[in-house]
Design a protein around this motif. Structure first.
Motif, PDB file in Angstrom:
ATOM      1  N   GLY A 125     -37.600  58.104   9.325  1.00  0.00           N
ATOM      2  CA  GLY A 125     -36.680  58.939   8.551  1.00  0.00           C
ATOM      3  C   GLY A 125     -37.089  59.066   7.097  1.00  0.00           C
ATOM      4  O   GLY A 125     -37.026  60.156   6.509  1.00  0.00           O
ATOM      5  N   ARG A 126     -37.527  57.953   6.502  1.00  0.00           N
ATOM      6  CA  ARG A 126     -37.984  58.011   5.102  1.00  0.00           C
ATOM      7  C   ARG A 126     -39.244  58.867   4.966  1.00  0.00           C
ATOM      8  O   ARG A 126     -39.390  59.616   3.995  1.00  0.00           O
ATOM      9  N   ALA A 127     -40.135  58.759   5.934  1.00  0.00           N
ATOM     10  CA  ALA A 127     -41.341  59.596   5.906  1.00  0.00           C
ATOM     11  C   ALA A 127     -40.958  61.066   6.014  1.00  0.00           C
ATOM     12  O   ALA A 127     -41.498  61.919   5.294  1.00  0.00           O
ATOM     13  N   TYR A 128     -40.015  61.363   6.857  1.00  0.00           N
ATOM     14  CA  TYR A 128     -39.540  62.745   6.996  1.00  0.00           C
ATOM     15  C   TYR A 128     -38.894  63.217   5.691  1.00  0.00           C
ATOM     16  O   TYR A 128     -39.132  64.341   5.241  1.00  0.00           O
ATOM     17  N   ASP A 129     -38.091  62.344   5.088  1.00  0.00           N
ATOM     18  CA  ASP A 129     -37.438  62.693   3.823  1.00  0.00           C
ATOM     19  C   ASP A 129     -38.458  62.984   2.721  1.00  0.00           C
ATOM     20  O   ASP A 129     -38.306  63.941   1.963  1.00  0.00           O
ATOM     21  N   ARG A 130     -39.483  62.155   2.625  1.00  0.00           N
ATOM     22  CA  ARG A 130     -40.526  62.377   1.614  1.00  0.00           C
ATOM     23  C   ARG A 130     -41.234  63.708   1.859  1.00  0.00           C
ATOM     24  O   ARG A 130     -41.528  64.449   0.924  1.00  0.00           O
ATOM     25  N   ARG A 131     -41.488  63.967   3.100  1.00  0.00           N
ATOM     26  CA  ARG A 131     -42.205  65.193   3.454  1.00  0.00           C
ATOM     27  C   ARG A 131     -41.386  66.448   3.150  1.00  0.00           C
ATOM     28  O   ARG A 131     -41.919  67.471   2.747  1.00  0.00           O
ATOM     29  N   THR A 132     -40.072  66.347   3.345  1.00  0.00           N
ATOM     30  CA  THR A 132     -39.206  67.514   3.147  1.00  0.00           C
ATOM     31  C   THR A 132     -38.473  67.499   1.809  1.00  0.00           C
ATOM     32  O   THR A 132     -37.756  68.445   1.491  1.00  0.00           O
ATOM     33  N   GLY A 133     -38.596  66.395   1.058  1.00  0.00           N
ATOM     34  CA  GLY A 133     -37.930  66.311  -0.242  1.00  0.00           C
ATOM     35  C   GLY A 133     -36.441  66.007  -0.138  1.00  0.00           C
ATOM     36  O   GLY A 133     -35.689  66.225  -1.077  1.00  0.00           O
TER      37      GLY A 133
END
Length: 179
Positions: free
Chosen positions: A164-172
């Motif tokens: 989830g954190r990786a997804y958040d970083r990727r999408t801002g």
């Protein structure tokens, strides 16, 4: 050691109908109370978006899938299949490791704590521990089965958190928890 700890808890069962009734109810029904209680922080946080809810559900799904895979390879049978125990609730024979109840209860508790509210997560973790203890008291699981369920749940929540954190970083995006 697992059986020894089981004996310490389960040998106390059968001495008091009132206590046994409490743990019988707890072993079967408290998981539904936990789920209903978990709905409170879930509904309270829906206004902030669905990402946290998705992570809670994904954590539960991943924990359940891993638990089923572990059970498929487990050779540990339930205590009542291998020993004379105080079995207080009916249960089908089969793999004991891990406890599905403990896996689900801890997955919901840890996920709510990680993705929604630490306070609610702590309260739900207490309920999950009581469920796990009751499953041992009633003779359907060893303590190690409960611990395995909690560890699987923790691993699932941690995995979903990293993804989830990786997804958040990727999408801002930003997703936080409340105290």
């Amino acid at each position: 050691m697992n059986y020894h700890l089981f004996q310490i808890v389960n040998d106390t069962a059968g001495r008091s109908d009132l206590v046994d009734d409490f743990f019988e109810w707890t072993a079967v029904w408290l998981i539904y109370v936990l789920a209903a209680t978990a709905a409170i922080p879930v509904l309270a946080h829906l206004r902030y978006g669905r990402a946290a809810l998705v992570r809670v559900v994904a954590s539960l799904g991943l924990a359940f899938a891993v638990g089923q895979a572990v059970a498929a390879f487990s050779t540990e049978v339930r205590p009542f299949q291998a020993h004379a125990v105080h079995q207080l609730i009916p249960h089908a024979a089969g793999p004991s490791l891990p406890s599905d109840h403990a896996t689900a209860a801890f997955a919901v508790a840890f996920a709510v704590g990680a993705f929604l509210s630490r306070r609610w997560g702590l309260a739900l973790s207490v309920l999950a521990a009581v469920i796990g203890f009751a499953r041992v008291w009633t003779g359907v699981h060893y303590p190690g089965d409960i611990l395995a369920g909690a560890l699987i749940a923790a691993g699932a929540v941690a995995t979903i958190g990293v993804v989830g954190r990786a997804y958040d970083r990727r999408t801002g995006r930003r997703l936080g928890t409340t105290a």
